[in-house]
Design a protein around this motif. Structure first.
Motif, PDB file in Angstrom:
ATOM      1  N   GLU A 100     -15.018  20.035 -12.005  1.00 41.73           N
ATOM      2  CA  GLU A 100     -14.770  21.150 -11.098  1.00 41.73           C
ATOM      3  C   GLU A 100     -15.192  22.468 -11.737  1.00 41.73           C
ATOM      4  O   GLU A 100     -14.876  22.729 -12.891  1.00 41.73           O
ATOM      5  N   ARG A 101     -15.898  23.265 -10.973  1.00 37.46           N
ATOM      6  CA  ARG A 101     -16.224  24.598 -11.425  1.00 37.46           C
ATOM      7  C   ARG A 101     -15.043  25.507 -11.081  1.00 37.46           C
ATOM      8  O   ARG A 101     -14.518  25.456  -9.970  1.00 37.46           O
ATOM      9  N   ARG A 102     -14.636  26.326 -12.034  1.00 40.98           N
ATOM     10  CA  ARG A 102     -13.480  27.194 -11.825  1.00 40.98           C
ATOM     11  C   ARG A 102     -13.958  28.551 -11.323  1.00 40.98           C
ATOM     12  O   ARG A 102     -14.717  29.247 -11.995  1.00 40.98           O
ATOM     13  N   ILE A 103     -13.512  28.887 -10.132  1.00 36.25           N
ATOM     14  CA  ILE A 103     -13.922  30.135  -9.478  1.00 36.25           C
ATOM     15  C   ILE A 103     -12.687  31.010  -9.305  1.00 36.25           C
ATOM     16  O   ILE A 103     -11.663  30.563  -8.791  1.00 36.25           O
ATOM     17  N   VAL A 104     -12.794  32.259  -9.750  1.00 36.08           N
ATOM     18  CA  VAL A 104     -11.693  33.209  -9.584  1.00 36.08           C
ATOM     19  C   VAL A 104     -12.079  34.220  -8.505  1.00 36.08           C
ATOM     20  O   VAL A 104     -13.152  34.807  -8.551  1.00 36.08           O
ATOM     21  N   MET A 105     -11.186  34.395  -7.534  1.00 32.11           N
ATOM     22  CA  MET A 105     -11.373  35.389  -6.473  1.00 32.11           C
ATOM     23  C   MET A 105     -10.284  36.449  -6.608  1.00 32.11           C
ATOM     24  O   MET A 105      -9.099  36.132  -6.593  1.00 32.11           O
ATOM     25  N   VAL A 106     -10.704  37.707  -6.776  1.00 30.14           N
ATOM     26  CA  VAL A 106      -9.758  38.819  -6.887  1.00 30.14           C
ATOM     27  C   VAL A 106     -10.019  39.779  -5.726  1.00 30.14           C
ATOM     28  O   VAL A 106     -11.122  40.309  -5.588  1.00 30.14           O
ATOM     29  N   THR A 107      -8.996  40.007  -4.903  1.00 23.71           N
ATOM     30  CA  THR A 107      -9.152  40.924  -3.779  1.00 23.71           C
ATOM     31  C   THR A 107      -8.037  41.966  -3.801  1.00 23.71           C
ATOM     32  O   THR A 107      -7.061  41.845  -4.541  1.00 23.71           O
ATOM     33  N   HIS A 108      -8.193  42.973  -2.954  1.00 23.90           N
ATOM     34  CA  HIS A 108      -7.163  44.001  -2.814  1.00 23.90           C
ATOM     35  C   HIS A 108      -6.198  43.666  -1.700  1.00 23.90           C
ATOM     36  O   HIS A 108      -5.309  44.444  -1.381  1.00 23.90           O
ATOM     37  N   GLY A 109      -6.370  42.492  -1.074  1.00 20.10           N
ATOM     38  CA  GLY A 109      -5.615  42.151   0.127  1.00 20.10           C
ATOM     39  C   GLY A 109      -4.148  41.882  -0.124  1.00 20.10           C
ATOM     40  O   GLY A 109      -3.783  41.132  -1.036  1.00 20.10           O
ATOM     41  N   GLN A 110      -3.310  42.471   0.702  1.00 20.51           N
ATOM     42  CA  GLN A 110      -1.871  42.287   0.577  1.00 20.51           C
ATOM     43  C   GLN A 110      -1.425  41.005   1.273  1.00 20.51           C
ATOM     44  O   GLN A 110      -1.966  40.621   2.303  1.00 20.51           O
ATOM     45  N   ALA A 111      -0.427  40.375   0.699  1.00 22.94           N
ATOM     46  CA  ALA A 111       0.038  39.091   1.224  1.00 22.94           C
ATOM     47  C   ALA A 111       0.548  39.214   2.659  1.00 22.94           C
ATOM     48  O   ALA A 111       0.473  38.256   3.437  1.00 22.94           O
ATOM     49  N   ALA A 112       1.054  40.381   3.037  1.00 25.64           N
ATOM     50  CA  ALA A 112       1.610  40.561   4.375  1.00 25.64           C
ATOM     51  C   ALA A 112       0.524  40.749   5.441  1.00 25.64           C
ATOM     52  O   ALA A 112       0.831  40.742   6.637  1.00 25.64           O
ATOM     53  N   ASP A 113      -0.701  40.925   5.028  1.00 24.45           N
ATOM     54  CA  ASP A 113      -1.796  41.207   5.959  1.00 24.45           C
ATOM     55  C   ASP A 113      -2.378  39.898   6.476  1.00 24.45           C
ATOM     56  O   ASP A 113      -2.918  39.100   5.701  1.00 24.45           O
ATOM     57  N   GLU A 125      -8.963  29.998  -8.017  1.00 27.51           N
ATOM     58  CA  GLU A 125      -7.798  30.808  -8.336  1.00 27.51           C
ATOM     59  C   GLU A 125      -7.905  32.107  -7.554  1.00 27.51           C
ATOM     60  O   GLU A 125      -8.827  32.889  -7.753  1.00 27.51           O
ATOM     61  N   TYR A 126      -6.949  32.312  -6.647  1.00 23.72           N
ATOM     62  CA  TYR A 126      -6.937  33.518  -5.810  1.00 23.72           C
ATOM     63  C   TYR A 126      -5.908  34.491  -6.364  1.00 23.72           C
ATOM     64  O   TYR A 126      -4.735  34.139  -6.523  1.00 23.72           O
ATOM     65  N   ARG A 127      -6.331  35.719  -6.659  1.00 20.13           N
ATOM     66  CA  ARG A 127      -5.450  36.717  -7.248  1.00 20.13           C
ATOM     67  C   ARG A 127      -5.561  38.024  -6.470  1.00 20.13           C
ATOM     68  O   ARG A 127      -6.658  38.428  -6.087  1.00 20.13           O
ATOM     69  N   ALA A 128      -4.407  38.685  -6.246  1.00 17.56           N
ATOM     70  CA  ALA A 128      -4.394  39.965  -5.535  1.00 17.56           C
ATOM     71  C   ALA A 128      -3.124  40.725  -5.878  1.00 17.56           C
ATOM     72  O   ALA A 128      -2.087  40.114  -6.169  1.00 17.56           O
ATOM     73  N   PRO A 129      -3.176  42.071  -5.857  1.00 21.21           N
ATOM     74  CA  PRO A 129      -1.961  42.856  -6.094  1.00 21.21           C
ATOM     75  C   PRO A 129      -0.946  42.629  -4.976  1.00 21.21           C
ATOM     76  O   PRO A 129      -1.305  42.267  -3.858  1.00 21.21           O
ATOM     77  N   THR A 130       0.324  42.884  -5.283  1.00 22.28           N
ATOM     78  CA  THR A 130       1.366  42.761  -4.265  1.00 22.28           C
ATOM     79  C   THR A 130       1.189  43.811  -3.180  1.00 22.28           C
ATOM     80  O   THR A 130       1.382  43.543  -1.995  1.00 22.28           O
ATOM     81  N   ASN A 131       0.791  45.014  -3.579  1.00 24.13           N
ATOM     82  CA  ASN A 131       0.489  46.107  -2.659  1.00 24.13           C
ATOM     83  C   ASN A 131      -0.892  46.653  -2.992  1.00 24.13           C
ATOM     84  O   ASN A 131      -1.471  46.305  -4.013  1.00 24.13           O
ATOM     85  N   PHE A 132      -1.421  47.504  -2.111  1.00 26.36           N
ATOM     86  CA  PHE A 132      -2.723  48.094  -2.396  1.00 26.36           C
ATOM     87  C   PHE A 132      -2.614  48.942  -3.651  1.00 26.36           C
ATOM     88  O   PHE A 132      -1.937  49.975  -3.673  1.00 26.36           O
TER      89      PHE A 132
END
Length: 313
Positions: free
Chosen positions: A28-41, A63-70
């Motif tokens: 498996e190739r390990r791909i990391v996705m980092v966005t600014h998207g909030q979980a509530a959106d 691996e999906y990573r994002a801040p809790t808030n913007f």
């Protein structure tokens, strides 16, 4: 006869080598996705689903990573950590090029495939990104204004709940351009109560505004609720970006005019597929992939509603 064991030995060795190569190819190739998207959106939950579906299909470890808030500073930390973890590919939303551009360039310089999704397409290649997958925010804002003007609107207001988010700023810029300058921008925070109060206060001071453009469910849902309470929805030309159950219900009821869909499922899905193909086969499309703007109207809202239940719209 004496040669037979040796032949068998060679055959076994060759089979082992093929098996090892196959196993390496199947890793498996390990791909990391980092966005600014909030979980509530709701928008970002669809992006994430598209990415997860693609990872399952192509056999990638996502691996999906994002801040809790913007929070751009927190996103910087997440991107730094992602690069340090040495993934096979990096996907990110370039929400603030000044803060994140150098990190994208650092990842590209290290040999990582860098895929920019959703935000930052206008400068992605300047920071080493291989491709941008998303909508053209300025064009979308301009087309929103043009539709409203065609329907008789004269004075517009763009409600921006994340001022400093380059994509949202460009949407408002395009909207103001489409109104030939006869539109303004209202900056609010992301708190629903603040959004409602700010809008009511603005409209009380600017009674000539007859067209509203909001930039996503975090702002649109509370605005719809407020305007319904006041019986004022039908007084405005009203458009929004992105979809939510509240937005689709308002479209079906013909309370608002349109929602601009940038097809978030495709942004997540194509982001992972593209990153995987680059990491696995060194393949990369030659041009950016635009997923919008597309318009959902009262005429098409019911069909789209059914697709939202599957998490793809």
């Amino acid at each position: 006869m004496a040669l037979l064991p040796r032949v068998l030995a060679y055959a076994v060795a060759a089979t082992s080598l093929v098996g090892a190569a196959q196993a390496q190819d199947d890793d498996e190739r390990r791909i990391v996705m980092v966005t600014h998207g909030q979980a509530a959106d709701p928008f970002w939950s669809v992006v994430k689903k598209g990415a997860e579906d693609a990872a399952d299909e192509v056999g990638a470890d996502l691996e999906y990573r994002a801040p809790t808030n913007f929070d751009v500073a927190r996103m910087q930390q997440l991107v730094e950590a992602a690069i340090a973890s040495e993934p096979d590919a990096l996907i990110l939303s370039l929400v603030d090029p000044d803060a994140l551009g150098d990190l994208a360039q650092e990842a590209a310089d290290s040999g990582l495939p860098v895929i920019v999704i959703n935000t930052g397409g206008h400068v992605a290649d300047e920071y080493g990104a291989d491709i941008f997958i998303g909508s053209d925010p300025k064009l979308a804002g301009k087309r929103a204004a043009e539709r409203m003007i065609e329907d008789g609107a004269e004075k517009g207001l763009c409600i921006n709940q994340e001022q400093g988010n380059v994509a949202l700023d460009l949407r408002c810029e395009g909207f103001e351009e489409g109104f030939d300058g006869n539109a303004e921008q209202l900056a609010t925070g992301s708190d629903p109560t603040e959004i409602r109060n700010s809008l009511v206060a603005y409209l009380n001071q600017n009674s000539d505004v007859d067209a509203l453009l909001s930039l996503g469910p975090l702002a649109t849902d509370p605005i719809i609720d407020e305007m319904r309470e006041q019986g004022a929805l039908e007084q405005f030309h009203f458009g929004t970006f992105d979809l939510s159950p509240t937005i689709l219900e308002a479209l079906v009821a013909e309370e608002i005019d349109f929602a601009i869909d940038q097809q978030p499922y495709l942004q997540g899905y194509q982001g992972v597929v593209t990153a995987n193909q680059s990491a696995k086969h060194l393949l990369m499309p030659a041009t950016d992939l635009l997923t919008g703007p597309a318009f959902v109207t009262p005429e098409t809202a019911e069909e789209v509603q059914e697709l939202t239940e599957k998490g793809v719209r």
